[in-house]
Enzyme design. Structure first.
Site, PDB file in Angstrom:
ATOM      1  N   GLY A 127       0.854  -1.189   0.000  1.00  0.00           N
ATOM      2  CA  GLY A 127       0.000   0.000   0.000  1.00  0.00           C
ATOM      3  C   GLY A 127       0.891   1.241   0.000  1.00  0.00           C
ATOM      4  O   GLY A 127       1.544   1.538  -1.003  1.00  0.00           O
ATOM      5  N   TRP A 158       5.316  -1.316  -0.545  1.00  0.00           N
ATOM      6  CA  TRP A 158       5.358  -0.470   0.650  1.00  0.00           C
ATOM      7  C   TRP A 158       5.798  -1.283   1.868  1.00  0.00           C
ATOM      8  O   TRP A 158       6.456  -0.761   2.776  1.00  0.00           O
ATOM      9  CB  TRP A 158       4.000   0.173   0.908  1.00  0.00           C
ATOM     10  CG  TRP A 158       3.785   0.515   2.348  1.00  0.00           C
ATOM     11  CD1 TRP A 158       2.984  -0.126   3.239  1.00  0.00           C
ATOM     12  CD2 TRP A 158       4.420   1.582   3.090  1.00  0.00           C
ATOM     13  NE1 TRP A 158       3.078   0.458   4.481  1.00  0.00           N
ATOM     14  CE2 TRP A 158       3.950   1.513   4.422  1.00  0.00           C
ATOM     15  CE3 TRP A 158       5.344   2.568   2.744  1.00  0.00           C
ATOM     16  CZ2 TRP A 158       4.364   2.400   5.409  1.00  0.00           C
ATOM     17  CZ3 TRP A 158       5.762   3.457   3.730  1.00  0.00           C
ATOM     18  CH2 TRP A 158       5.271   3.377   5.041  1.00  0.00           C
ATOM     19  N   ASP A 172       9.091  -4.585 -13.431  1.00  0.00           N
ATOM     20  CA  ASP A 172       8.266  -3.940 -12.414  1.00  0.00           C
ATOM     21  C   ASP A 172       8.044  -2.482 -12.816  1.00  0.00           C
ATOM     22  O   ASP A 172       8.982  -1.680 -12.822  1.00  0.00           O
ATOM     23  CB  ASP A 172       8.984  -4.011 -11.059  1.00  0.00           C
ATOM     24  CG  ASP A 172       8.120  -3.556  -9.896  1.00  0.00           C
ATOM     25  OD1 ASP A 172       7.241  -2.697 -10.105  1.00  0.00           O
ATOM     26  OD2 ASP A 172       8.351  -4.031  -8.771  1.00  0.00           O
ATOM     27  N   HIS A 196       5.541  -6.492 -10.630  1.00  0.00           N
ATOM     28  CA  HIS A 196       5.574  -6.092  -9.220  1.00  0.00           C
ATOM     29  C   HIS A 196       4.845  -7.052  -8.288  1.00  0.00           C
ATOM     30  O   HIS A 196       5.147  -7.112  -7.103  1.00  0.00           O
ATOM     31  CB  HIS A 196       4.947  -4.691  -9.106  1.00  0.00           C
ATOM     32  CG  HIS A 196       5.027  -4.072  -7.746  1.00  0.00           C
ATOM     33  ND1 HIS A 196       6.212  -3.659  -7.180  1.00  0.00           N
ATOM     34  CD2 HIS A 196       4.062  -3.782  -6.825  1.00  0.00           C
ATOM     35  CE1 HIS A 196       5.982  -3.131  -5.986  1.00  0.00           C
ATOM     36  NE2 HIS A 196       4.682  -3.212  -5.747  1.00  0.00           N
TER      37      HIS A 196
END
Length: 319
Positions: A46, A114, A269, A297
Site C-alpha cells: 500500500g 510499501w 516492475d 511487481h
C-alpha cells in the site's frame, strides 16, 4: 534449471486478535503456521492495502510462526481509511507493540512494495529485533519513484490505463497529480472522493503484473478497498513517507549491512522500477539481489513465488 516452486498451500490462522495501539487506532493481527516455529512478521503493501491471504503462504507452515497484521486504517483495523495518527513511525511503533504483545524476542521481517519500505524503516530503528529480511518489489518513497508512477513515466507504458487514472483531475491541475488527488481524497464531497479513490486504486491494480489479472483489478476498484488504499497511499506520498529527507531510507540502509538480507525484484516492475533495488544493493553490498527476468511487481507472479519460498526455506534454520 530446476522447476519453479509455488507458494505454500493456503492456510488459515491458528490465532487472531486485536491490539489497541492508540486512543484512536486498533489493529487486527493473525498468527499462522507453527506456534513453536521461527517467528516472522510479514508486512503488507500500500500503504493501505491490508493483508492478503497469500502473505501467509510464503513460508513453510511447519517451520515458521507467521505473523500478519492490517496496518492502521485498512483491512480489519479501525477506524477505516483514517489518516490522523497514521505515519510511518506510528506503524513502526505498532510493529514493536505487536512483537511485545506476542512475546517474540526477534523475528524475520518480510515486506513487499510499501511493506519493504516499512520493513527497512523498522529495521534501521530496531535492528536488534531482526534476524533477517526478505524484501520484494523494493520501494523507498523517493520523489523520483512517486513521480515515475503517478506523474510521468509509467504513463508511457500504460497510456490507455493512464487516461482512466487522470480522468477525475481537470487538465489545469495535472501538473501535480498527487496533490490534485489528495485534495479530492480528503475533501467533503463523497462522490468526488469515491471517483478519485477508484481511479487511483485501479491504476495500481491494472499495472502490478507482467500480464493482466482482471479479478485483481476489479478488487482494487471496490469502494471500501479503494478508499483506504487511495487515501492512505496519497497521504503518505504527499508527506514523502514522513522521512527526514528524500533518499533518507537508502542512506540509513547502510546500517543493516550486518543482517542477512535478500531482495526480490521483477525485471519489468512498472510500479516500483528496479533502480531502487540497485541503489539499496549499493547501500547493502552483502545483500542478495534476485532479479526475476519475467515478472512485474505482484507477489503472486510465478518467478517471485519461487524466489520467495526458496529464500524463506533457506532462512528457516537461522536466528
Amino acid at each position: 534449471m530446476s522447476e519453479r516452486r509455488s507458494l505454500y498451500p493456503p492456510i488459515e490462522p491458528f490465532r487472531t486478535g486485536r491490539l489497541r495501539v492508540s486512543d484512536l487506532h486498533e489493529i487486527a493481527w493473525a498468527e499462522s503456521g507453527n506456534p513453536a516455529g521461527k517467528p516472522v512478521v510479514v508486512l503488507h503493501g500500500g500503504p493501505g492495502g491490508g493483508s492478503s491471504p497469500f502473505l501467509r503462504q510464503g513460508h513453510d507452515p511447519a517451520r515458521y510462526r507467521v505473523v500478519t497484521f492490517d496496518q492502521r486504517g485498512c483491512g480489519l483495523s479501525t477506524p477505516h481509511a483514517e489518516l490522523e495518527g497514521n505515519t510511518t513511525w506510528d506503524l513502526v511503533a505498532d510493529i514493536e507493540r505487536l512483537r511485545e504483545h506476542l512475546g517474540i524476542d526477534r523475528w524475520q521481517v518480510v515486506g513487499g512494495s510499501w511493506g519493504s519500505t516499512l520493513a527497512l524503516a523498522y529495521a534501521v530503528t530496531h535492528a536488534e529485533r531482526v534476524t533477517e529480511m526478505v524484501l520484494r518489489g523494493l520501494f523507498t518513497i523517493r520523489k523520483a519513484e512517486i513521480d515515475w508512477f503517478y506523474q510521468h513515466g509509467a504513463s508511457m507504458i500504460f497510456p490507455d490505463r493512464w487516461q482512466e487514472y487522470i480522468a477525475p483531475i481537470p487538465e489545469a491541475e495535472r501538473g501535480d497529480l498527487v496533490a490534485a488527488f489528495y485534495r479530492r481524497l480528503t475533501g467533503n464531497d463523497p462522490e468526488v472522493r469515491r471517483a478519485a479513490a477508484r481511479a487511483w486504486s485501479v491504476w495500481e491494480g491494472a499495472t502490478l503484473s507482467l500480464l493482466p489479472v482482471p479479478e485483481r483489478e476489479a478488487a482494487f476498484g471496490e469502494d471500501e478497498f479503494a478508499d483506504a488504499m487511495a487515501r492512505i497511499e496519497c497521504h503518505y506520498f504527499v508527506n514523502r513517507g514522513f522521512f527526514p529527507r528524500d533518499g533518507w531510507l537508502i542512506d540509513e540502509a547502510r546500517k543493516l549491512s550486518h543482517l542477512p538480507v535478500t531482495m526480490i525484484h521483477g525485471r519489468y516492475d512498472v510500479v516500483t522500477p528496479l533502480d531502487t533495488a540497485l541503489l539499496l544493493k549499493q547501500a547493502m553490498p552483502d545483500a542478495q539481489l534476485l532479479i526475476i527476468p519475467d515478472a512485474g511487481h505482484w507477489g503472486m507472479e510465478p518467478g517471485i513465488q519461487d524466489a520467495m519460498v526458496r529464500t524463506t526455506d533457506a532462512y528457516a534454520g537461522l536466528g
